[in-house]
Motif scaffolding. Structure first.
Motif, PDB file in Angstrom:
ATOM      1  N   ASN A  31       6.844   4.283  -6.728  1.00 58.16           N
ATOM      2  CA  ASN A  31       5.773   3.506  -6.107  1.00 58.16           C
ATOM      3  C   ASN A  31       5.831   2.034  -6.499  1.00 58.16           C
ATOM      4  OD1 ASN A  31       4.724   5.667  -4.680  1.00 58.16           O
ATOM      5  ND2 ASN A  31       3.244   6.197  -6.274  1.00 58.16           N
ATOM      6  N   ARG A  47       1.473  11.416  -2.834  1.00 50.89           N
ATOM      7  CA  ARG A  47       1.338  10.013  -3.212  1.00 50.89           C
ATOM      8  C   ARG A  47       1.750   9.711  -4.648  1.00 50.89           C
ATOM      9  NH1 ARG A  47      -4.705   9.004  -1.545  1.00 50.89           N
ATOM     10  NH2 ARG A  47      -4.812  11.179  -2.200  1.00 50.89           N
ATOM     11  N   SER A  48       1.397  10.584  -5.568  1.00 58.44           N
ATOM     12  CA  SER A  48       1.708  10.314  -6.972  1.00 58.44           C
ATOM     13  C   SER A  48       3.139  10.693  -7.332  1.00 58.44           C
ATOM     14  CB  SER A  48       0.741  11.060  -7.882  1.00 58.44           C
ATOM     15  OG  SER A  48       0.865  12.454  -7.672  1.00 58.44           O
ATOM     16  N   PRO A  59      -3.071  10.251   3.980  1.00 57.09           N
ATOM     17  CA  PRO A  59      -3.524  11.612   3.664  1.00 57.09           C
ATOM     18  C   PRO A  59      -4.498  12.135   4.713  1.00 57.09           C
ATOM     19  CG  PRO A  59      -3.606  10.210   1.727  1.00 57.09           C
ATOM     20  CD  PRO A  59      -3.326   9.311   2.897  1.00 57.09           C
ATOM     21  N   ARG A  71      10.155   9.465  -5.460  1.00 56.43           N
ATOM     22  CA  ARG A  71       9.629   8.164  -5.021  1.00 56.43           C
ATOM     23  C   ARG A  71       9.380   7.281  -6.236  1.00 56.43           C
ATOM     24  NH1 ARG A  71       4.359   9.196  -1.743  1.00 56.43           N
ATOM     25  NH2 ARG A  71       4.219   6.908  -1.754  1.00 56.43           N
ATOM     26  N   SER A  76       1.872   3.302  -2.194  1.00 60.99           N
ATOM     27  CA  SER A  76       1.405   4.434  -3.008  1.00 60.99           C
ATOM     28  C   SER A  76       0.280   5.219  -2.348  1.00 60.99           C
ATOM     29  CB  SER A  76       0.954   3.945  -4.388  1.00 60.99           C
ATOM     30  OG  SER A  76      -0.145   3.063  -4.259  1.00 60.99           O
ATOM     31  N   THR A  77      -0.286   4.686  -1.291  1.00 63.75           N
ATOM     32  CA  THR A  77      -1.366   5.399  -0.605  1.00 63.75           C
ATOM     33  C   THR A  77      -0.850   6.357   0.467  1.00 63.75           C
ATOM     34  OG1 THR A  77      -1.660   3.712   1.100  1.00 63.75           O
ATOM     35  CG2 THR A  77      -2.891   3.432  -0.954  1.00 63.75           C
ATOM     36  N   TYR A  78       0.461   6.323   0.712  1.00 63.97           N
ATOM     37  CA  TYR A  78       1.041   7.136   1.776  1.00 63.97           C
ATOM     38  C   TYR A  78       1.733   8.383   1.226  1.00 63.97           C
ATOM     39  CZ  TYR A  78       0.425   3.283   5.083  1.00 63.97           C
ATOM     40  OH  TYR A  78      -0.100   2.310   5.899  1.00 63.97           O
ATOM     41  N   VAL A  79       1.588   9.463   1.943  1.00 65.26           N
ATOM     42  CA  VAL A  79       2.447  10.626   1.781  1.00 65.26           C
ATOM     43  C   VAL A  79       3.735  10.316   2.526  1.00 65.26           C
ATOM     44  CG1 VAL A  79       2.771  13.046   2.405  1.00 65.26           C
ATOM     45  CG2 VAL A  79       0.551  12.251   1.534  1.00 65.26           C
ATOM     46  N   ALA A 130       5.917   7.831   6.995  1.00 64.75           N
ATOM     47  CA  ALA A 130       4.754   7.646   6.137  1.00 64.75           C
ATOM     48  C   ALA A 130       3.504   8.151   6.836  1.00 64.75           C
ATOM     49  CB  ALA A 130       4.599   6.173   5.778  1.00 64.75           C
ATOM     50  N   TRP A 138       1.748  17.648   6.436  1.00 67.08           N
ATOM     51  CA  TRP A 138       2.965  16.895   6.140  1.00 67.08           C
ATOM     52  C   TRP A 138       4.197  17.500   6.799  1.00 67.08           C
ATOM     53  CZ3 TRP A 138      -0.341  18.925   2.442  1.00 67.08           C
ATOM     54  CH2 TRP A 138       0.009  20.186   1.944  1.00 67.08           C
ATOM     55  N   THR A 146       0.814  -1.214   0.000  1.00 69.26           N
ATOM     56  CA  THR A 146       0.000   0.000   0.000  1.00 69.26           C
ATOM     57  C   THR A 146       0.849   1.267   0.000  1.00 69.26           C
ATOM     58  OG1 THR A 146      -0.114  -0.044   2.416  1.00 69.26           O
ATOM     59  CG2 THR A 146      -1.872  -1.174   1.192  1.00 69.26           C
TER      60      THR A 146
END
Length: 127
Positions: A74, A53-54, A101, A72, A30-33, A98, A108, A28
């Motif tokens: 992902n 995330r992106s 959102p 990053r 890619s779901t984290y900042v 991590a 952040w 998971t």
């Protein structure tokens, strides 16, 4: 929670460069900042930068703008901190973290908003 492991710290002369890496476990990522923080002896942990995330949006502390770059991957569940033009005052233990959102703008930048932390990696910059 995601498990994080930093690597890449070391000793470098002022003006030099280092790249820190942070590997995450789990599917998971890619779901984290993702954020980078640092803590020097006797000082509080401070925000260095964060990447959304992106990977297309990054934020940096004023003292590292133009010198540090966060990226990053992902697919590989990794986040990196490229540090250039290092100064002795950059000496610290560097941590990746991590965060899920959150609705608060600028969350952040706050260490307490992060859910998972790595063990840290020492960066020492000699003058």
């Amino acid at each position: 929670q995601v498990q994080l492991v930093e690597s890449g710290g070391g000793l470098v002369q002022a003006g030099g460069s280092l790249t820190l890496s942070c590997a995450a476990s789990g599917r998971t990522f890619s779901t984290y900042v993702m954020g980078w923080f640092r803590q020097a002896p006797g000082k509080e942990r401070e925000f260095v930068g964060a990447i959304m995330r992106s990977g297309d949006i990054t934020y940096y502390a004023d003292f590292v703008k133009g010198r540090f770059t966060i990226s990053r991957d992902n697919a590989k569940a990794t986040v990196s901190l490229q540090m250039n033009s290092l100064k002795p005052e950059d000496t610290a233990v560097y941590y990746c973290a991590a965060s899920i959102p959150r609705p608060t703008i600028g969350y952040w930048r706050s260490a307490i908003q992060y859910d998972s932390w790595g063990q840290g990696t020492q960066v020492t910059v000699s003058s």
